[in-house]
Structure formats: C-alpha cells, structure tokens
Design a protein around this motif. Structure first.
Motif, PDB file in Angstrom:
ATOM      1  N   GLN A  30       0.896  15.620  49.624  1.00 38.86           N
ATOM      2  CA  GLN A  30       1.308  14.270  49.272  1.00 38.86           C
ATOM      3  C   GLN A  30       1.953  14.280  47.890  1.00 38.86           C
ATOM      4  O   GLN A  30       1.307  14.609  46.900  1.00 38.86           O
ATOM      5  N   ASN A  31       3.206  13.917  47.855  1.00 39.16           N
ATOM      6  CA  ASN A  31       3.903  13.864  46.575  1.00 39.16           C
ATOM      7  C   ASN A  31       3.469  12.625  45.793  1.00 39.16           C
ATOM      8  O   ASN A  31       2.932  11.673  46.357  1.00 39.16           O
ATOM      9  N   GLU A  32       3.691  12.655  44.502  1.00 37.25           N
ATOM     10  CA  GLU A  32       3.285  11.536  43.651  1.00 37.25           C
ATOM     11  C   GLU A  32       4.322  11.282  42.573  1.00 37.25           C
ATOM     12  O   GLU A  32       5.075  12.182  42.182  1.00 37.25           O
ATOM     13  N   LEU A  33       4.352  10.057  42.102  1.00 39.84           N
ATOM     14  CA  LEU A  33       5.212   9.692  40.983  1.00 39.84           C
ATOM     15  C   LEU A  33       4.460   9.899  39.678  1.00 39.84           C
ATOM     16  O   LEU A  33       3.269   9.598  39.580  1.00 39.84           O
ATOM     17  N   ASN A  58      16.274  11.863  42.919  1.00 38.87           N
ATOM     18  CA  ASN A  58      15.994  12.708  44.095  1.00 38.87           C
ATOM     19  C   ASN A  58      16.638  14.093  44.031  1.00 38.87           C
ATOM     20  O   ASN A  58      16.833  14.727  45.068  1.00 38.87           O
ATOM     21  N   HIS A  75      10.794   7.735  36.030  1.00 43.53           N
ATOM     22  CA  HIS A  75       9.754   8.491  36.704  1.00 43.53           C
ATOM     23  C   HIS A  75      10.311   9.823  37.209  1.00 43.53           C
ATOM     24  O   HIS A  75      11.525  10.019  37.305  1.00 43.53           O
ATOM     25  N   VAL A  77       9.059  13.074  40.266  1.00 44.55           N
ATOM     26  CA  VAL A  77       8.200  13.291  41.427  1.00 44.55           C
ATOM     27  C   VAL A  77       7.558  14.667  41.334  1.00 44.55           C
ATOM     28  O   VAL A  77       8.242  15.674  41.115  1.00 44.55           O
ATOM     29  N   CYS A  79       5.847  17.461  43.415  1.00 47.34           N
ATOM     30  CA  CYS A  79       5.773  17.897  44.812  1.00 47.34           C
ATOM     31  C   CYS A  79       4.520  18.760  44.967  1.00 47.34           C
ATOM     32  O   CYS A  79       4.547  19.969  44.694  1.00 47.34           O
ATOM     33  N   SER A 251       9.559   2.862  36.416  1.00 49.90           N
ATOM     34  CA  SER A 251       8.750   3.393  37.519  1.00 49.90           C
ATOM     35  C   SER A 251       9.502   3.526  38.833  1.00 49.90           C
ATOM     36  O   SER A 251       9.058   4.251  39.731  1.00 49.90           O
ATOM     37  N   HIS A 268      -0.157   8.321  37.328  1.00 48.09           N
ATOM     38  CA  HIS A 268       0.045   9.053  38.579  1.00 48.09           C
ATOM     39  C   HIS A 268      -0.114   8.086  39.750  1.00 48.09           C
ATOM     40  O   HIS A 268      -1.195   7.530  39.963  1.00 48.09           O
ATOM     41  N   HIS A 270       0.869   6.743  43.849  1.00 49.02           N
ATOM     42  CA  HIS A 270       1.221   7.106  45.233  1.00 49.02           C
ATOM     43  C   HIS A 270       2.701   6.845  45.469  1.00 49.02           C
ATOM     44  O   HIS A 270       3.230   5.812  45.099  1.00 49.02           O
ATOM     45  N   LEU A 271       3.328   7.806  46.105  1.00 48.72           N
ATOM     46  CA  LEU A 271       4.745   7.679  46.434  1.00 48.72           C
ATOM     47  C   LEU A 271       4.921   6.798  47.665  1.00 48.72           C
ATOM     48  O   LEU A 271       4.202   6.957  48.642  1.00 48.72           O
TER      49      LEU A 271
END
Length: 271
Positions: A30-33, A58, A75, A77, A79, A251, A268, A270-271
């Motif tokens: 699960q990726n996160e910001l 991206n 922000h 990401v 991975c 964000s 941190h 949730h994406l």
C-alpha cells in the motif's frame, strides 16, 4: 509496525530533530503520501537495494537505498514493499545544510541518492548499519558517522536561526519577514538568499507550510473535532477558501480526504 525514535545529544542536537527506525510487514503493498513539513529527511533502506518513490506529478524515481528527501512544498509518494526496515534522520528546519552541502533550494521538491554527495561512504554507512543487531546500536553508529560525514562547518547562520524561530511560531504571518529583516540588520535580499540556502524555502513559503502543519497537528490532537474551518481559523487562515487552497497545494487532497495511517506520524496519509 514498530517505530523507535532517538534524539541525539550534544552538537547534533542543534541540527537533528530525531533519528527514527521503522520496520513493518504488510499483507499488501500500500503506497502512502508523505506531506511537506518544512524539513529534510535522510533515509537508509535496510531491505531493498533500490527504492521506488514517486513525485506529486506521478514521476517514478528509482533511488539507491541511502537517499535524501529534500525540502518539499508538495507531497510525494512512498512506494512500500511487503517487508520494510528503514532508519532515517529527521533534520530540524535548516539543519541538513552542513551534511548535504548543496544550497537546499537546489533540492526543493527533489529526492536524491546520497552517493551523489557522500560518494562510496553512503553505501559504507549502510553496510555498517546492517551489521548491527539492534536499533539502539544503529542510532549510536549513525550519530558518530553523521558527525564525520558533515561536508560543511557545523554552524548555522544566526539570522536564519532567528528567522526560523519566529516564522515557526503559531499564527506567524508572512508580513513578519520585514520585521525580521529589521531586527537582524542585513538587507532583505541577503536574508532571502541565506534563508533559501539553509532551509530550501523562501520565508513566505516556509511560513505557509508551518501553518499547514499546525492545522494537521491540531486536527490529530482533537480526534473528535471534525470542523476543519474552526481549526483553520485558530491556526491563522483568514477564510475557508484560503485554507483549502493551501491544503490542496501541499497535500494534493481536500481536507475531507485526509486520512492518516494508524501508528504513523500525521504526515503519512493513505493514498
């Protein structure tokens, strides 16, 4: 998920907020910001030989396992992999400059492998940490090596330090910059140059990020408080549209989409 932190004593305490260690096992990747906070992190991945990150636009980045997340105003990401074991250094605002060497504004919204700065010593540091059985020993080794790896004198320009302390105050306004310039006795242009060199931000942008961070802290302290408008006004935003504009800029989210990851810092998400 296991997280430990350590505040280094002595000389490093003026530059480093804390060292941190994290390990986790995920059932899914699960990726996160990660949201901007006005500072810099140096990260050492102890599991992967290559780390995947992504920018706010991206763009996927493939980094060596010792890398720096420069001062961000957007922000990025993270991975995540199934198994994570990472140690890092969270610098105080302006504190990374002696160890990075670059003017920090050159690393604005940039992630960079540290072998570009420390050469083979970056990989050697990781190898040393991998040989140690406990995170406590890793923290102490990291402390000793960081002092040796500084590429600039371990001092901070007093004008920048003075400005950080004042701009970081709750509800600080961007028009305080002229007041700061009047107090420190250097030209406005020279002050901006020094501040950008050591922090990576203009004073105005740094002030905006610190106000954004104050909102996040207040929101997470008031777990039952769902009125973002009230929190924003308490933290110095003059209206709702002003607040939402900054929130989206930093964000990539609307406030209602902001959901923190349990057990993690409020940056941190949730994406």
């Amino acid at each position: 998920m296991i997280i430990h932190t350590y505040k280094p004593p002595g000389l490093l305490s003026a530059f480093v907020d804390y060292f941190w260690y994290m390990e986790s096992q995920n059932t899914a990747c699960q990726n996160e910001l990660s949201l901007p906070d006005g500072s810099v992190d140096l990260i050492i991945d102890l599991t992967a030989d290559q780390v995947l990150m992504a920018t706010a636009s991206n763009e996927t980045l493939r980094l060596n396992p010792v890398f720096v997340c420069g001062p961000h105003s957007r922000h990025f990401v993270i991975c995540n992999s199934l198994v994570t074991r990472v140690i890092g250094i969270h610098f105080k605002p302006g504190g990374a400059y002696p160890f990075i060497g670059y003017p920090l504004d050159q690393l604005h919204n940039v992630m960079l492998s540290m072998d570009a700065i420390w050469g083979h010593l970056a990989g050697k540091l990781r190898e040393e940490l991998l040989e140690l059985p406990t995170f406590e020993q890793m923290f102490h080794r990291l402390h000793d090596r960081l002092l040796q790896l500084a590429v600039k004198p371990l001092d901070r320009h007093p004008a920048v330090q003075y400005a950080i302390e004042h701009v970081s105050k709750k509800n600080a306004q961007t028009d305080h910059v002229q007041h700061i310039v009047d107090q420190i006795g250097i030209s406005h242009r020279r002050f901006i140059e020094l501040f950008q060199r050591e922090t990576g931000y203009t004073p105005k942008r740094y002030s905006r990020i610190r106000r954004f961070q104050e909102v996040l802290r207040e929101r997470n302290e008031r777990q039952k408080m769902t009125d973002w408008s009230a929190i924003a006004l308490d933290c110095g935003y003059y209206d709702q549209s002003h607040f939402i504009k900054d929130f989206r800029a930093f964000s990539g989210l609307s406030p209602t989409d902001y959901v923190t990851i349990p057990g993690r810092h409020h940056n941190h998400v949730h994406l």
